[in-house]
Motif scaffolding. Structure first.
Motif, PDB file in Angstrom:
ATOM      1  N   PRO A 147       0.547  -1.032  -0.017  1.00 11.17           N
ATOM      2  CA  PRO A 147      -0.028   0.079   0.250  1.00 11.17           C
ATOM      3  C   PRO A 147       0.785   1.317   0.098  1.00 11.17           C
ATOM      4  O   PRO A 147       1.870   1.085   0.374  1.00 11.17           O
ATOM      5  CB  PRO A 147      -0.687  -0.389   1.241  1.00 11.17           C
ATOM      6  N   ALA A 148       0.490   2.443  -0.562  1.00  9.54           N
ATOM      7  CA  ALA A 148       0.664   3.378  -0.267  1.00  9.54           C
ATOM      8  C   ALA A 148       1.212   4.420   1.128  1.00  9.54           C
ATOM      9  O   ALA A 148       0.351   3.738   2.145  1.00  9.54           O
ATOM     10  CB  ALA A 148      -0.572   4.852  -0.686  1.00  9.54           C
ATOM     11  N   PRO A 149       2.762   4.027   1.470  1.00  7.97           N
ATOM     12  CA  PRO A 149       3.145   4.655   2.976  1.00  7.97           C
ATOM     13  C   PRO A 149       2.811   5.495   3.494  1.00  7.97           C
ATOM     14  O   PRO A 149       3.028   6.813   3.538  1.00  7.97           O
ATOM     15  CB  PRO A 149       4.640   4.917   2.928  1.00  7.97           C
ATOM     16  N   VAL A 150       0.650   5.247   3.855  1.00  6.36           N
ATOM     17  CA  VAL A 150       0.524   7.402   4.000  1.00  6.36           C
ATOM     18  C   VAL A 150       0.797   7.169   5.503  1.00  6.36           C
ATOM     19  O   VAL A 150       0.236   8.449   6.387  1.00  6.36           O
ATOM     20  CB  VAL A 150      -1.059   6.884   4.098  1.00  6.36           C
ATOM     21  N   ASP A 151       1.039   5.873   6.529  1.00  9.91           N
ATOM     22  CA  ASP A 151       1.492   6.011   8.031  1.00  9.91           C
ATOM     23  C   ASP A 151       2.893   6.449   8.166  1.00  9.91           C
ATOM     24  O   ASP A 151       3.599   6.225   6.942  1.00  9.91           O
ATOM     25  CB  ASP A 151       0.357   4.988   8.622  1.00  9.91           C
ATOM     26  N   ALA A 152       3.199   5.084   9.430  1.00 12.09           N
ATOM     27  CA  ALA A 152       4.534   5.683   9.480  1.00 12.09           C
ATOM     28  C   ALA A 152       5.140   4.253   9.539  1.00 12.09           C
ATOM     29  O   ALA A 152       6.106   3.835  10.308  1.00 12.09           O
ATOM     30  CB  ALA A 152       4.670   5.796  11.029  1.00 12.09           C
ATOM     31  N   TRP A 153       4.964   3.221   8.746  1.00  8.46           N
ATOM     32  CA  TRP A 153       4.973   2.057   8.812  1.00  8.46           C
ATOM     33  C   TRP A 153       3.971   1.224   7.201  1.00  8.46           C
ATOM     34  O   TRP A 153       3.882   2.429   5.996  1.00  8.46           O
ATOM     35  CB  TRP A 153       4.271   0.759   9.401  1.00  8.46           C
ATOM     36  N   LEU A 154       5.259   0.331   6.485  1.00 12.06           N
ATOM     37  CA  LEU A 154       4.658  -0.002   5.703  1.00 12.06           C
ATOM     38  C   LEU A 154       3.986  -0.607   5.366  1.00 12.06           C
ATOM     39  O   LEU A 154       2.691  -0.534   3.799  1.00 12.06           O
ATOM     40  CB  LEU A 154       5.757  -1.025   4.691  1.00 12.06           C
ATOM     41  N   GLY A 155       2.839  -0.454   6.043  1.00 13.89           N
ATOM     42  CA  GLY A 155       1.023  -1.095   5.788  1.00 13.89           C
ATOM     43  C   GLY A 155       1.120  -2.533   5.816  1.00 13.89           C
ATOM     44  O   GLY A 155       2.449  -3.640   5.135  1.00 13.89           O
ATOM     45  N   VAL A 156       0.305  -3.077   5.100  1.00 18.76           N
ATOM     46  CA  VAL A 156       0.139  -5.125   5.329  1.00 18.76           C
ATOM     47  C   VAL A 156      -0.145  -4.926   3.624  1.00 18.76           C
ATOM     48  O   VAL A 156      -0.295  -4.644   2.688  1.00 18.76           O
ATOM     49  CB  VAL A 156      -1.801  -5.150   6.476  1.00 18.76           C
ATOM     50  N   HIS A 157       1.121  -5.704   3.473  1.00 13.20           N
ATOM     51  CA  HIS A 157       1.291  -6.302   2.103  1.00 13.20           C
ATOM     52  C   HIS A 157       1.159  -8.000   1.241  1.00 13.20           C
ATOM     53  O   HIS A 157       1.401  -8.159   2.267  1.00 13.20           O
ATOM     54  CB  HIS A 157       2.834  -5.568   2.104  1.00 13.20           C
ATOM     55  N   LEU A 158       1.271  -7.836   0.313  1.00  9.29           N
ATOM     56  CA  LEU A 158       1.695  -9.169   0.052  1.00  9.29           C
ATOM     57  C   LEU A 158       2.163  -9.285  -0.436  1.00  9.29           C
ATOM     58  O   LEU A 158       2.947  -8.355  -1.801  1.00  9.29           O
ATOM     59  CB  LEU A 158       0.420  -9.308  -1.588  1.00  9.29           C
ATOM     60  N   THR A 159       3.113 -10.182  -0.197  1.00 16.49           N
ATOM     61  CA  THR A 159       4.415 -11.136  -0.916  1.00 16.49           C
ATOM     62  C   THR A 159       4.503 -11.956  -1.077  1.00 16.49           C
ATOM     63  O   THR A 159       3.416 -13.070  -0.590  1.00 16.49           O
ATOM     64  CB  THR A 159       5.067 -10.693  -0.060  1.00 16.49           C
ATOM     65  N   LEU A 160       5.276 -12.833  -2.034  1.00 18.10           N
ATOM     66  CA  LEU A 160       5.550 -13.864  -2.204  1.00 18.10           C
ATOM     67  C   LEU A 160       6.246 -14.571  -2.201  1.00 18.10           C
ATOM     68  O   LEU A 160       6.984 -14.003  -2.175  1.00 18.10           O
ATOM     69  CB  LEU A 160       5.341 -14.080  -4.397  1.00 18.10           C
ATOM     70  N   ASP A 161       6.865 -16.092  -2.581  1.00 14.43           N
ATOM     71  CA  ASP A 161       7.669 -16.697  -2.516  1.00 14.43           C
ATOM     72  C   ASP A 161       8.240 -17.442  -3.700  1.00 14.43           C
ATOM     73  O   ASP A 161       6.736 -17.257  -3.802  1.00 14.43           O
ATOM     74  CB  ASP A 161       7.073 -17.368  -1.072  1.00 14.43           C
ATOM     75  N   LEU A 162       9.260 -18.073  -3.428  1.00 15.00           N
ATOM     76  CA  LEU A 162       9.631 -18.655  -5.016  1.00 15.00           C
ATOM     77  C   LEU A 162       8.525 -19.889  -5.400  1.00 15.00           C
ATOM     78  O   LEU A 162       8.850 -20.552  -6.874  1.00 15.00           O
ATOM     79  CB  LEU A 162      11.210 -19.188  -4.929  1.00 15.00           C
ATOM     80  N   GLY A 163       8.480 -20.470  -4.326  1.00 18.73           N
ATOM     81  CA  GLY A 163       7.063 -21.997  -4.423  1.00 18.73           C
ATOM     82  C   GLY A 163       5.784 -21.278  -5.861  1.00 18.73           C
ATOM     83  O   GLY A 163       4.966 -22.520  -5.189  1.00 18.73           O
ATOM     84  N   GLY A 164       5.993 -20.447  -5.504  1.00 21.34           N
ATOM     85  CA  GLY A 164       4.256 -19.163  -5.624  1.00 21.34           C
ATOM     86  C   GLY A 164       3.301 -19.427  -4.879  1.00 21.34           C
ATOM     87  O   GLY A 164       2.237 -19.118  -5.316  1.00 21.34           O
ATOM     88  N   GLN A 165       3.163 -19.517  -4.048  1.00 19.58           N
ATOM     89  CA  GLN A 165       2.418 -19.185  -2.999  1.00 19.58           C
ATOM     90  C   GLN A 165       2.501 -17.549  -2.515  1.00 19.58           C
ATOM     91  O   GLN A 165       3.420 -17.512  -2.497  1.00 19.58           O
ATOM     92  CB  GLN A 165       2.801 -19.881  -1.972  1.00 19.58           C
ATOM     93  N   ALA A 166       1.594 -16.783  -2.200  1.00 18.49           N
ATOM     94  CA  ALA A 166       1.698 -15.831  -1.115  1.00 18.49           C
ATOM     95  C   ALA A 166       1.008 -15.464  -0.272  1.00 18.49           C
ATOM     96  O   ALA A 166       0.355 -16.101   0.871  1.00 18.49           O
ATOM     97  CB  ALA A 166       0.486 -14.981  -2.233  1.00 18.49           C
ATOM     98  N   ARG A 167       1.338 -14.670   1.031  1.00 14.68           N
ATOM     99  CA  ARG A 167       0.566 -14.063   2.151  1.00 14.68           C
ATOM    100  C   ARG A 167       0.635 -12.214   2.609  1.00 14.68           C
ATOM    101  O   ARG A 167       1.167 -11.887   1.779  1.00 14.68           O
ATOM    102  CB  ARG A 167       1.945 -15.338   3.194  1.00 14.68           C
TER     103      ARG A 167
END
Length: 271
Positions: A248-268
């Motif tokens: 998300p756009a960093p509108v607060d003092a942190w990077l926010g909840v984001h989506l990351t991928l791993d090399l196995g193609g899974q997301a969290r």
């Protein structure tokens, strides 16, 4: 009493990288690790994201180390066969009120020498049709890496350079002497031992501050206070409709909840 030129406490990614550099520079180097294997502490909770250097203040040490470190990390992964992917990241605004924060981030990235591309809603839908946004920044140099394979490669270089790794070896305390080797007390299955070292590196991760307080002769002003925080990640079940990391756009003092991928193609999602 055994003597080594350099003793590194902690066999996470930081400790192994430091020890590798010391050994390759010609120092007799030993890494002592309290656990039964490498990377079992905070390194095992790594998000495995290779950050491009978007967020840090231009000219700061963080900005310079992130940008330079990213290039070195990709080079190391390529030459050492460490699985990784330069998948890219999009930072999204979900309302026009967030565009100012996104523009500010764009300028910060450019000031740091990090390439980014502004995307309107239609352009953002081309690489990521499942993302709903009003605008986005594309960071093509952001990526992901197999953190354990990275640590194994660092360990391999360390040992090829003559360095050694001692597992199940816990540093209890150390006594520092000005102009003389430090004396480090190490407990292992074989009993307690003392090691003298010319260079002592505290890379104990989560326990680094507590360990530093047990270094006799270290000025307490140089021991930072520990601040602990816990983050949770949630796995996405089923097919993953994304090919980039999504922040998300960093509108607060942190990077926010984001989506990351791993090399196995899974997301969290998290933290």
């Amino acid at each position: 009493m055994e003597h080594v030129q350099a003793l590194v406490v902690g066999a996470g990614v930081v400790g192994l990288a430091i020890a590798r550099a010391l050994a390759r520079a010609g120092r007799e180097t030993v890494v002592v690790e309290a656990g039964s294997g490498i990377g079992q502490g905070v390194s095992s909770r790594n998000s495995e994201v290779v950050h491009a250097g978007l967020y840090y203040a231009p000219g700061s040490l963080k900005a310079r180390l992130c940008v330079r470190g990213k290039a070195l990390l990709y080079e190391f992964c390529t030459t050492h066969g460490v699985p990784h992917a330069r998948c890219g990241k999009i930072v999204v605004a979900t309302a026009t009120a967030q565009h100012a924060a996104l523009r500010s981030l764009q300028q910060r990235a450019l000031d740091n020498g990090v390439p980014v591309q502004w995307l309107d809603a239609g352009a953002a839908a081309v690489p990521e049709p499942a993302v709903q946004c009003t605008a986005a920044l594309l960071s093509p140099d952001t990526g992901i890496v197999d953190s354990h394979a990275l640590m194994l490669a660092l360990q391999g270089d360390l040992e090829r350079a003559g360095g050694a790794l001692a597992l199940r070896s816990e540093v209890r305390r150390a006594t520092l002497h000005a102009g003389r080797p430090a004396v480090v007390e190490v407990a292992s299955a074989d009993g307690d031992d003392e090691i003298a070292t010319d260079l002592l590196v505290n890379a104990a991760g989560l326990h680094a501050c507590a360990l530093a307080r047990r270094f006799d002769g270290l000025d307490p002003r140089h021991v930072p206070r520990a601040f602990f925080a816990k983050g949770s990640y949630f796995a996405l079940a089923g097919r993953v409709p994304f090919s980039h990391l999504v922040y998300p756009a960093p509108v607060d003092a942190w990077l926010g909840v984001h989506l990351t991928l791993d090399l196995g193609g899974q997301a969290r999602f998290g933290p």
